[in-house]
Design a protein around this motif. Structure first.
Motif, short mmCIF file in Angstrom:
data_model
loop_
_atom_site.label_atom_id
_atom_site.label_comp_id
_atom_site.label_asym_id
_atom_site.label_seq_id
_atom_site.Cartn_x
_atom_site.Cartn_y
_atom_site.Cartn_z
N ASP A 189 0.84 -1.19 -0.09
CA ASP A 189 -0.16 0.06 0.06
C ASP A 189 1.03 1.31 0.03
O ASP A 189 0.53 2.30 -0.76
N LYS A 228 1.13 4.20 -3.30
CA LYS A 228 1.14 5.84 -2.99
C LYS A 228 2.22 6.57 -3.15
O LYS A 228 2.17 7.59 -3.51
N GLU A 229 3.36 6.03 -2.88
CA GLU A 229 4.80 6.79 -2.80
C GLU A 229 5.43 6.64 -4.02
O GLU A 229 6.16 7.52 -4.76
#
Length: 74
Positions: A59, A63-64
């Motif tokens: 996750d 996102k990164e």
């Protein structure tokens, strides 16, 4: 590019199935994380993670990471 390989001791989609007796040679000179089997990780002297930790890590990456790397997370 990354040379990421997934292996499993039992049948698993998208992972190479190997026998336990192949493990020492298979993991030689590799970065290894065993997921879900702490005793096996300890016996092989490699890193261990729970399924929940791996889910949180994936996750985070989603996102990164730049969209360029997203295909590697599929």
């Amino acid at each position: 590019m990354w040379g990421i390989r997934l292996a499993s001791l039992s049948p698993c989609p998208w992972a190479e199935e190997i026998n336990e007796d192949q493990l020492p040679e298979y993991i030689k000179d590799k970065f290894v994380v065993i997921v879900g089997d702490k005793a096996l990780a300890k016996r092989l002297e490699v890193a261990y993670a729970t399924y929940k930790e791996v889910e949180r890590f994936l996750d985070y990456l989603k996102k990164e990471l730049s969209p360029v790397y997203m295909p590697y997370l599929q």
